[in-house]
Design a protein around this motif. Structure first.
Motif, PDB file in Angstrom:
ATOM      1  N   GLU A   1     -77.809  20.692   2.075  1.00 46.33           N
ATOM      2  CA  GLU A   1     -78.762  20.926   3.173  1.00 46.33           C
ATOM      3  C   GLU A   1     -78.860  19.707   4.087  1.00 46.33           C
ATOM      4  O   GLU A   1     -79.140  18.599   3.623  1.00 46.33           O
ATOM      5  CB  GLU A   1     -80.139  21.234   2.566  1.00 46.33           C
ATOM      6  N   PRO A   2     -78.595  19.894   5.400  1.00 49.33           N
ATOM      7  CA  PRO A   2     -78.697  18.743   6.311  1.00 49.33           C
ATOM      8  C   PRO A   2     -80.155  18.305   6.493  1.00 49.33           C
ATOM      9  O   PRO A   2     -81.063  19.147   6.483  1.00 49.33           O
ATOM     10  CB  PRO A   2     -78.133  19.292   7.634  1.00 49.33           C
TER      11      PRO A   2
ATOM     12  N   GLU B   1     -70.093  18.758   2.169  1.00 48.19           N
ATOM     13  CA  GLU B   1     -70.145  17.553   1.332  1.00 48.19           C
ATOM     14  C   GLU B   1     -70.937  16.494   2.086  1.00 48.19           C
ATOM     15  O   GLU B   1     -71.009  16.531   3.313  1.00 48.19           O
ATOM     16  CB  GLU B   1     -68.726  17.001   1.077  1.00 48.19           C
ATOM     17  N   ARG B   2     -71.478  15.531   1.347  1.00 45.72           N
ATOM     18  CA  ARG B   2     -72.216  14.426   1.984  1.00 45.72           C
ATOM     19  C   ARG B   2     -71.336  13.690   3.000  1.00 45.72           C
ATOM     20  O   ARG B   2     -71.782  13.270   4.064  1.00 45.72           O
ATOM     21  CB  ARG B   2     -72.696  13.462   0.897  1.00 45.72           C
ATOM     22  N   LEU B   3     -70.043  13.557   2.668  1.00 50.49           N
ATOM     23  CA  LEU B   3     -69.134  12.789   3.537  1.00 50.49           C
ATOM     24  C   LEU B   3     -68.936  13.439   4.906  1.00 50.49           C
ATOM     25  O   LEU B   3     -68.544  12.779   5.859  1.00 50.49           O
ATOM     26  CB  LEU B   3     -67.772  12.628   2.851  1.00 50.49           C
TER      27      LEU B   3
ATOM     28  N   HIS C   1     -79.004  13.055   9.656  1.00 54.47           N
ATOM     29  CA  HIS C   1     -78.687  11.665   9.260  1.00 54.47           C
ATOM     30  C   HIS C   1     -78.391  11.557   7.769  1.00 54.47           C
ATOM     31  O   HIS C   1     -77.903  10.538   7.290  1.00 54.47           O
ATOM     32  CB  HIS C   1     -79.808  10.700   9.679  1.00 54.47           C
ATOM     33  N   THR C   2     -78.704  12.614   7.005  1.00 49.80           N
ATOM     34  CA  THR C   2     -78.337  12.606   5.584  1.00 49.80           C
ATOM     35  C   THR C   2     -78.329  14.061   5.110  1.00 49.80           C
ATOM     36  O   THR C   2     -78.580  14.968   5.897  1.00 49.80           O
ATOM     37  CB  THR C   2     -79.307  11.725   4.750  1.00 49.80           C
ATOM     38  N   VAL C   3     -78.019  14.273   3.817  1.00 50.28           N
ATOM     39  CA  VAL C   3     -78.044  15.645   3.288  1.00 50.28           C
ATOM     40  C   VAL C   3     -78.771  15.654   1.944  1.00 50.28           C
ATOM     41  O   VAL C   3     -78.896  14.616   1.282  1.00 50.28           O
ATOM     42  CB  VAL C   3     -76.615  16.217   3.074  1.00 50.28           C
ATOM     43  N   ILE C   4     -79.253  16.843   1.555  1.00 50.46           N
ATOM     44  CA  ILE C   4     -79.773  17.041   0.195  1.00 50.46           C
ATOM     45  C   ILE C   4     -78.768  17.939  -0.521  1.00 50.46           C
ATOM     46  O   ILE C   4     -78.428  19.013  -0.021  1.00 50.46           O
ATOM     47  CB  ILE C   4     -81.143  17.738   0.233  1.00 50.46           C
TER      48      ILE C   4
ATOM     49  N   LEU D   1     -63.883  13.093  10.047  1.00 52.59           N
ATOM     50  CA  LEU D   1     -63.099  13.603  11.179  1.00 52.59           C
ATOM     51  C   LEU D   1     -63.992  14.378  12.152  1.00 52.59           C
ATOM     52  O   LEU D   1     -63.792  14.341  13.362  1.00 52.59           O
ATOM     53  CB  LEU D   1     -61.973  14.518  10.671  1.00 52.59           C
ATOM     54  N   PHE D   2     -65.005  15.074  11.605  1.00 54.47           N
ATOM     55  CA  PHE D   2     -65.900  15.874  12.454  1.00 54.47           C
ATOM     56  C   PHE D   2     -66.700  14.957  13.384  1.00 54.47           C
ATOM     57  O   PHE D   2     -66.798  15.169  14.588  1.00 54.47           O
ATOM     58  CB  PHE D   2     -66.865  16.696  11.594  1.00 54.47           C
TER      59      PHE D   2
END
Length: 700
Positions: free
Chosen positions: A157-158, A214-216, A50-53, A223-224
């Motif tokens: 990192e996810p 990337e965070r995006l 749901h987010t990344v570091i 697109l993913f």
């Protein structure tokens, strides 16, 4: 047969290296798509971060902001263990060109720390910086690596939704092992569609979400993410379309009576039909006249008069000499439908019966004999009764109340009780358009948008629980004035015992304060006890009914004018709206009091605001979708919206429409999914657990 290419994805998680029985159980409780089976590798891979570091942020010690996650290139200075047996933490100091920092550890082993942070050597350390008394420190860094090992740390990192007992490191290790098992799958989307959207393959998309650069990459617009969301929506729409075309192939019976019985039913009502009721009846009559099966969803807000429309529809098939059935989700509701229909049926000569779990064996046998002989025209009961041994002489129409407690497969089972059975599904949960497509893509939809004449809007206020005594005082005054009051207590998830204590406690307090008997209804009571309490409240022997949310659906006491909802901040919008609909059913002005415990979070505050601003259920449903997302819209998780694991109703509504059209087109050109693309689409259906639909193909 599941395509062999999917075997690696449907292997249990315990086949992954490093996943023993304990971790496998945690993952199964958390992620399994099948309640009675161990979680699979596919279940794990569909658990999206749901987010990344971002560990590329390397500002240097002095320039690290409080609360930031940073990566530092430092030299370890010295170790300062706390006194033996004391509670003081173990500290390690380190420095770079810009300043010094302290790493803090609680309950860590000294030998491990000395090995991981060797004095005098360089280390790449990553974690969250906190400034304390103007000095930076890092409590339990996430990583400490020698410079030549630094590549082992992910740059981006996810971060995943977690469950108690499972550490992020363990989950990430399992995820990396699962990605290694991901096969190349046949492409089920057509080339033009892929090129137009510039979407990657399924494997590339899923890998990119778990190994973002990337965070995006993990945002729902990427697109993913869009590619995977579309795959999931297409699987869902294709499955619904297959069910629908199967229902159509099974053939219906054209039912075109003169309509005289329907006109008599409408004629004996104490009011005339609203515009949208009349139009829904016309839609249904047109469906019944067609030689294909009807599958229609009747959506109407609380109190919009769905039961009347259902009775008018049932009258059409009964006039042709066939039988009808009405299914309700609870016994309270089944009895209520029976009570409200009885006087009308008596006047027009429809033979009505009630089948409930409380009937004695003898009563059931007599009812069953009458059904087989065709001496009962219409039977009302709960779902359980229609799944078992109940048979009919000629069942033509089934009306299902509160569809979201009831799935596609039960509908198919029901239809098997007669020849070409038509199905009308009713729901009082206003469902936004996007979700109608999701859950009921295989149905036509009629909406009841007008309130019956004479209904007054309900005034809604929110009041802090600090003012409880004042509210009880006002309730006392209202009762003295002849009014009736519902008082709803929430379910406290942790344990039914607490719920029970809370409800019984409130009941006792109200009896003491109001100095009179108060009715009580909760889920642990027997059906008889619930009925007796409801009856006392209806007849006016008691003026206050304290209840858990069992009264949410369909309880009808027209002279109840006040509902108090305690801890309103714990309820979802759809549920608050359903509960509020228990009042305002007569011709007197009604009110709803939302009692909340402050301080309110942002979402809870927004919910109570919407409730105060509008009585329009459809508007509330759209707002609810924005606040909560699609999975929860119909109350709790099990509620029958196909629980999407990747797609999000609020973010991917446009993809839903495209998937629906795509599914229709596929089945028009390849109804048996027998072409090369059809075979790839079967793989898609299996992948997303929609294989029930493939069984329908085979059955044909």
């Amino acid at each position: 047969m599941r395509p062999p290419v999917l075997d690696s994805l449907f292997a249990p998680v315990s086949t992954l290296p490093g996943v023993g029985p304990k971790i496998a159980k945690l993952l199964t409780d958390f992620l399994a798509s099948q309640p009675d089976r161990e979680a699979t590798i596919a279940d794990l891979l569909f658990h999206i971060p749901h987010t990344v570091i971002d560990r590329r942020h390397r500002p240097g010690i002095a320039y690290s902001e409080n609360g930031d996650i940073v990566t530092l290139d430092v030299t370890i200075d010295r170790h300062m263990p706390g006194p033996r047996g004391g509670r003081a933490p173990y500290r390690i100091t380190a420095f770079d060109d810009t300043g010094s920092i302290t790493f803090v550890f609680f309950h860590s082993r000294r030998d491990w720390l000395e090995k991981t942070f060797p004095e005098g050597e360089r280390r790449i350390v990553s974690g969250k910086v906190e400034w304390f008394n103007e000095r930076p420190q890092m409590v339990h860094p996430d990583y400490s690596l020698a410079p030549d090992e630094a590549d082992a740390m992910p740059q981006v990192e996810p971060v995943y939704p977690m469950t108690a007992g499972l550490s992020p490191k363990t989950l990430q290790k399992a995820m990396a092992a699962a990605l290694d098992k991901l096969p190349e799958l046949p492409e089920w989307l057509n080339d033009a569609h892929l090129r137009q959207n510039q979407w990657p393959s399924f494997k590339e998309a899923l890998t990119a979400l778990h190994r973002p650069e990337e965070r995006l990459d993990i945002s729902p617009e990427s697109l993913f993410f869009q590619r995977l969301a579309y795959d999931e929506l297409l699987a869902s729409q294709l499955a619904l379309s297959l069910v629908r075309s199967k229902m159509r192939q099974l053939g219906g019976i054209s039912r075109k009576p003169s309509g005289s019985l329907q006109r008599r039913v409408v004629g004996v009502l104490p009011f005339s039909l609203t515009r949208s009721q009349a139009s829904a009846v016309e839609d249904i009559n047109a469906d019944l006249a067609e030689p294909t099966r009807m599958l229609r969803l009747l959506q109407g807000d609380v109190g919009s008069g769905k039961t009347v429309v259902a009775l008018a529809a049932l009258a059409q098939v009964i006039e042709t000499g066939a039988q009808g059935a009405l299914m309700a989700p609870t016994e309270i509701l089944a009895r209520q439908h029976f009570a409200s229909m009885s006087p009308i049926c008596e006047k027009v000569g429809i033979r009505l019966a009630l089948l409930t779990g409380k009937d004695t064996a003898k009563e059931r046998r007599i009812t069953q004999e009458k059904l087989d002989a065709g001496e009962i025209d219409l039977v009302v009961g709960t779902h359980a009764l229609f799944q078992g041994k109940v048979t009919f002489k000629d069942l033509a129409l089934v009306v299902v109340d509160e569809q979201h407690r009831f799935g596609v497969h039960q509908r198919l089972a029901l239809s098997a009780k007669g020849q070409g059975v038509d199905v009308l599904v009713m729901t009082a949960t206003p469902i936004p358009r996007t979700l109608v497509l999701t859950c009921f893509g295989d149905m036509d939809v009629s909406r009841l948008t007008d309130k019956p004449a004479g209904r007054k809007p309900i005034t809604t206020v929110s009041v802090s629980l600090d003012r409880l005594d004042e509210i009880i005082g006002r309730i006392g005054a209202a009762i003295a004035d002849g009014q009736k009051v519902y008082w709803v207590c929430p379910l406290v998830e942790e344990s039914e015992k607490i719920d029970l204590a809370a409800v019984e406690d409130r009941h006792r307090v109200l009896e003491q304060e109001l100095r009179q008997r108060v009715s009580l209804v909760h889920g642990r009571m027997s059906a008889d006890e619930k009925d007796a309490a409801m009856q006392d409240f209806k007849s006016g022997q008691t003026r206050v009914l304290v209840a858990t949310t069992v009264i949410e659906v369909g309880v009808d006491v027209p002279d109840a004018t006040i509902i108090v909802i305690e801890h309103a901040e714990r309820f979802g919008l759809a549920q608050l709206h359903q509960l509020r609909g228990r009042v305002g059913r007569g011709d007197k002005a009604s009110s709803c009091v939302l009692l909340y415990k402050g301080p309110l979070g942002e979402t809870a505050g927004a919910r109570l605001n919407i409730m105060r601003q509008t009585n329009d259920g459809f508007l509330i449903a759209e707002e609810d979708l924005k606040l909560r997302g699609g999975g929860e819209i119909l109350g709790t998780r099990q509620s029958g919206t196909p629980g999407f694991r990747i797609a999000r109703a609020e973010e991917h509504a446009d993809l839903m429409e495209v998937a629906r059209d795509d599914a229709r087109l596929i089945l028009e050109t390849d109804p048996e999914l027998s072409t090369e693309r059809g075979s790839a689409l079967r793989t898609l259906l299996y992948l997303f657990g929609r294989d029930e639909a493939i069984r329908l193909l085979r059955a044909g």
